[in-house]
Scaffold this motif. Structure first.
Motif, PDB file in Angstrom:
ATOM      1  N   GLY A 121       0.810  -1.209   0.000  1.00 18.16           N
ATOM      2  CA  GLY A 121       0.000   0.000   0.000  1.00 18.16           C
ATOM      3  C   GLY A 121       0.842   1.257   0.000  1.00 18.16           C
ATOM      4  N   PRO A 122       0.206   2.388   0.275  1.00 17.57           N
ATOM      5  CA  PRO A 122       0.880   3.684   0.198  1.00 17.57           C
ATOM      6  C   PRO A 122       1.832   3.972   1.349  1.00 17.57           C
ATOM      7  CG  PRO A 122      -1.362   3.974   0.951  1.00 17.57           C
ATOM      8  CD  PRO A 122      -1.210   2.521   0.595  1.00 17.57           C
ATOM      9  N   GLY A 123       1.850   3.120   2.359  1.00 19.62           N
ATOM     10  CA  GLY A 123       2.733   3.338   3.507  1.00 19.62           C
ATOM     11  C   GLY A 123       2.118   4.270   4.524  1.00 19.62           C
ATOM     12  N   ILE A 124       2.787   4.399   5.636  1.00 15.92           N
ATOM     13  CA  ILE A 124       2.344   5.262   6.732  1.00 15.92           C
ATOM     14  C   ILE A 124       3.233   6.502   6.707  1.00 15.92           C
ATOM     15  CG2 ILE A 124       2.058   5.451   9.233  1.00 15.92           C
ATOM     16  CD1 ILE A 124       1.848   2.334   9.248  1.00 15.92           C
ATOM     17  N   PRO A 125       2.658   7.662   6.435  1.00 19.63           N
ATOM     18  CA  PRO A 125       3.487   8.870   6.288  1.00 19.63           C
ATOM     19  C   PRO A 125       4.280   9.244   7.539  1.00 19.63           C
ATOM     20  CG  PRO A 125       1.236   9.287   5.541  1.00 19.63           C
ATOM     21  CD  PRO A 125       1.249   7.921   6.169  1.00 19.63           C
ATOM     22  N   ASP A 126       3.704   9.068   8.721  1.00 22.03           N
ATOM     23  CA  ASP A 126       4.379   9.453   9.958  1.00 22.03           C
ATOM     24  C   ASP A 126       4.218   8.327  10.983  1.00 22.03           C
ATOM     25  OD1 ASP A 126       5.243  10.552  12.387  1.00 22.03           O
ATOM     26  OD2 ASP A 126       4.454  12.541  11.902  1.00 22.03           O
ATOM     27  N   LEU A 127       5.209   7.452  11.048  1.00 16.83           N
ATOM     28  CA  LEU A 127       5.136   6.299  11.952  1.00 16.83           C
ATOM     29  C   LEU A 127       5.026   6.714  13.417  1.00 16.83           C
ATOM     30  CD1 LEU A 127       7.552   3.525  10.658  1.00 16.83           C
ATOM     31  CD2 LEU A 127       5.101   3.374  11.044  1.00 16.83           C
ATOM     32  N   SER A 128       5.765   7.721  13.817  1.00 12.91           N
ATOM     33  CA  SER A 128       5.709   8.109  15.229  1.00 12.91           C
ATOM     34  C   SER A 128       4.310   8.584  15.603  1.00 12.91           C
ATOM     35  CB  SER A 128       6.756   9.169  15.563  1.00 12.91           C
ATOM     36  OG  SER A 128       6.517  10.342  14.818  1.00 12.91           O
ATOM     37  N   LEU A 129       3.644   9.264  14.718  1.00 10.33           N
ATOM     38  CA  LEU A 129       2.275   9.700  14.962  1.00 10.33           C
ATOM     39  C   LEU A 129       1.318   8.508  14.961  1.00 10.33           C
ATOM     40  CD1 LEU A 129       0.846  12.369  15.483  1.00 10.33           C
ATOM     41  CD2 LEU A 129       0.509  12.600  13.021  1.00 10.33           C
ATOM     42  N   ALA A 130       1.508   7.583  14.021  1.00 12.59           N
ATOM     43  CA  ALA A 130       0.652   6.396  13.920  1.00 12.59           C
ATOM     44  C   ALA A 130       0.766   5.492  15.141  1.00 12.59           C
ATOM     45  CB  ALA A 130       0.986   5.603  12.659  1.00 12.59           C
ATOM     46  N   MET A 131       1.890   5.566  15.849  1.00 14.10           N
ATOM     47  CA  MET A 131       2.100   4.723  17.018  1.00 14.10           C
ATOM     48  C   MET A 131       1.587   5.372  18.306  1.00 14.10           C
ATOM     49  SD  MET A 131       3.121   1.966  15.778  1.00 14.10           S
ATOM     50  CE  MET A 131       3.336   1.163  17.348  1.00 14.10           C
ATOM     51  N   ARG A 132       0.980   6.522  18.198  1.00 15.41           N
ATOM     52  CA  ARG A 132       0.391   7.182  19.369  1.00 15.41           C
ATOM     53  C   ARG A 132      -1.042   6.708  19.561  1.00 15.41           C
ATOM     54  NH1 ARG A 132       1.843  13.491  18.533  1.00 15.41           N
ATOM     55  NH2 ARG A 132       4.098  13.264  18.529  1.00 15.41           N
ATOM     56  N   ASP A 133      -1.402   6.459  20.806  1.00 19.67           N
ATOM     57  CA  ASP A 133      -2.783   6.109  21.116  1.00 19.67           C
ATOM     58  C   ASP A 133      -3.725   7.201  20.622  1.00 19.67           C
ATOM     59  OD1 ASP A 133      -2.354   3.650  22.313  1.00 19.67           O
ATOM     60  OD2 ASP A 133      -2.195   4.480  24.333  1.00 19.67           O
ATOM     61  N   HIS A 134      -4.816   6.774  20.052  1.00 18.55           N
ATOM     62  CA  HIS A 134      -5.923   7.625  19.609  1.00 18.55           C
ATOM     63  C   HIS A 134      -5.655   8.435  18.356  1.00 18.55           C
ATOM     64  CE1 HIS A 134      -7.892   6.323  23.204  1.00 18.55           C
ATOM     65  NE2 HIS A 134      -6.911   6.801  23.933  1.00 18.55           N
ATOM     66  N   PHE A 135      -4.494   8.235  17.707  1.00 17.73           N
ATOM     67  CA  PHE A 135      -4.292   8.874  16.411  1.00 17.73           C
ATOM     68  C   PHE A 135      -4.856   7.960  15.342  1.00 17.73           C
ATOM     69  CE2 PHE A 135      -2.090   9.320  12.408  1.00 17.73           C
ATOM     70  CZ  PHE A 135      -2.319  10.660  12.147  1.00 17.73           C
ATOM     71  N   SER A 136      -5.669   8.522  14.458  1.00 15.65           N
ATOM     72  CA  SER A 136      -6.258   7.719  13.392  1.00 15.65           C
ATOM     73  C   SER A 136      -6.496   8.574  12.167  1.00 15.65           C
ATOM     74  CB  SER A 136      -7.590   7.121  13.852  1.00 15.65           C
ATOM     75  OG  SER A 136      -8.224   6.459  12.771  1.00 15.65           O
ATOM     76  N   THR A 137      -6.224   8.004  11.007  1.00 14.71           N
ATOM     77  CA  THR A 137      -6.592   8.652   9.751  1.00 14.71           C
ATOM     78  C   THR A 137      -7.840   7.991   9.173  1.00 14.71           C
ATOM     79  OG1 THR A 137      -5.144   7.188   8.481  1.00 14.71           O
ATOM     80  CG2 THR A 137      -4.216   9.298   9.207  1.00 14.71           C
ATOM     81  N   GLY A 138      -8.327   6.947   9.842  1.00 15.15           N
ATOM     82  CA  GLY A 138      -9.444   6.182   9.313  1.00 15.15           C
ATOM     83  C   GLY A 138     -10.698   6.228  10.158  1.00 15.15           C
ATOM     84  N   ARG A 139     -10.858   7.262  10.937  1.00 14.82           N
ATOM     85  CA  ARG A 139     -12.051   7.423  11.772  1.00 14.82           C
ATOM     86  C   ARG A 139     -12.292   6.216  12.673  1.00 14.82           C
ATOM     87  NH1 ARG A 139     -16.771  10.132   8.341  1.00 14.82           N
ATOM     88  NH2 ARG A 139     -16.111   8.917   6.597  1.00 14.82           N
ATOM     89  N   SER A 140     -11.246   5.805  13.364  1.00 12.46           N
ATOM     90  CA  SER A 140     -11.349   4.710  14.324  1.00 12.46           C
ATOM     91  C   SER A 140     -10.838   5.228  15.671  1.00 12.46           C
ATOM     92  CB  SER A 140     -10.518   3.509  13.857  1.00 12.46           C
ATOM     93  OG  SER A 140      -9.135   3.836  13.885  1.00 12.46           O
ATOM     94  N   LEU A 141     -10.767   4.341  16.639  1.00 11.02           N
ATOM     95  CA  LEU A 141     -10.268   4.738  17.957  1.00 11.02           C
ATOM     96  C   LEU A 141      -8.766   5.020  17.965  1.00 11.02           C
ATOM     97  CD1 LEU A 141     -12.232   2.280  20.254  1.00 11.02           C
ATOM     98  CD2 LEU A 141     -12.655   4.707  19.892  1.00 11.02           C
ATOM     99  N   GLY A 142      -8.057   4.548  16.942  1.00 10.73           N
ATOM    100  CA  GLY A 142      -6.625   4.799  16.886  1.00 10.73           C
ATOM    101  C   GLY A 142      -5.830   3.996  17.896  1.00 10.73           C
ATOM    102  N   LEU A 143      -6.282   2.777  18.180  1.00  6.22           N
ATOM    103  CA  LEU A 143      -5.583   1.944  19.155  1.00  6.22           C
ATOM    104  C   LEU A 143      -4.951   0.703  18.523  1.00  6.22           C
ATOM    105  CD1 LEU A 143      -8.207   2.167  22.027  1.00  6.22           C
ATOM    106  CD2 LEU A 143      -6.007   3.338  21.880  1.00  6.22           C
ATOM    107  N   GLY A 144      -5.107   0.518  17.220  1.00  8.57           N
ATOM    108  CA  GLY A 144      -4.646  -0.696  16.550  1.00  8.57           C
ATOM    109  C   GLY A 144      -3.159  -0.965  16.680  1.00  8.57           C
TER     110      GLY A 144
END
Length: 150
Positions: free
Chosen positions: A89-112
């Motif tokens: 896929g297109p990759g994750i633009p900002d890994l450090s942000l993606a690894m933070r609790d409650h950050f989501s680009t997909g309208r989810s809880l951001g806990l995955g």
């Protein structure tokens, strides 16, 4: 066979294509019934199912298709299962942000991804514009250690 003893392979693996929820259900069903988890406690199995579910959902949601590979390793004193999730896929633009609790680009809880990191005994992730690769390791019979040291 050697001298009446069965020689055991130190590694066993299965790879699954994941493109939608039906594919993910196949992986989860196979995980539940697989000899790859022999020796895993019910808690280990629940943790592994959660890891596979979270990583597979991310593949379906953000990359459209990818692979989940389950690799059992018995070479050390502690058998474990590595869950590899890979996509093109297109990759994750900002890994450090993606690894933070409650950050989501997909309208989810951001806990995955942070949740997978907490559940796993070892975790690594790499992402480029050509795809993402995650490895989550679960040792059998052990509780996951918190990634943040708490």
């Amino acid at each position: 066979m050697t001298d009446g003893l069965i020689t055991r392979q130190p590694f066993a693996a299965e790879t699954f294509r994941v493109a939608d929820a039906a594919d993910l259900r196949v992986v989860l069903t196979r995980l539940q019934r697989s000899s790859l988890t022999t020796g895993a406690t019910p808690t280990d199995q629940a943790v592994l199912a959660t890891i596979v579910s979270e990583l597979g959902t991310n593949i379906c949601k953000y990359a459209r298709r990818g692979r989940i590979r389950l690799v059992r390793d018995e070479t050390g004193s502690r058998p474990h299962l590595d869950v590899w999730a890979e996509d093109d896929g297109p990759g994750i633009p900002d890994l450090s942000l993606a690894m933070r609790d409650h950050f989501s680009t997909g309208r989810s809880l951001g806990l995955g991804l942070p949740g997978v990191q907490r559940l796993a005994d070892a975790f690594e992730i790499e992402s480029t514009s050509r795809g993402t690769r995650v490895r989550a390791r679960k040792y059998f019979g052990t509780a996951a250690r918190p990634a943040n040291g708490r």
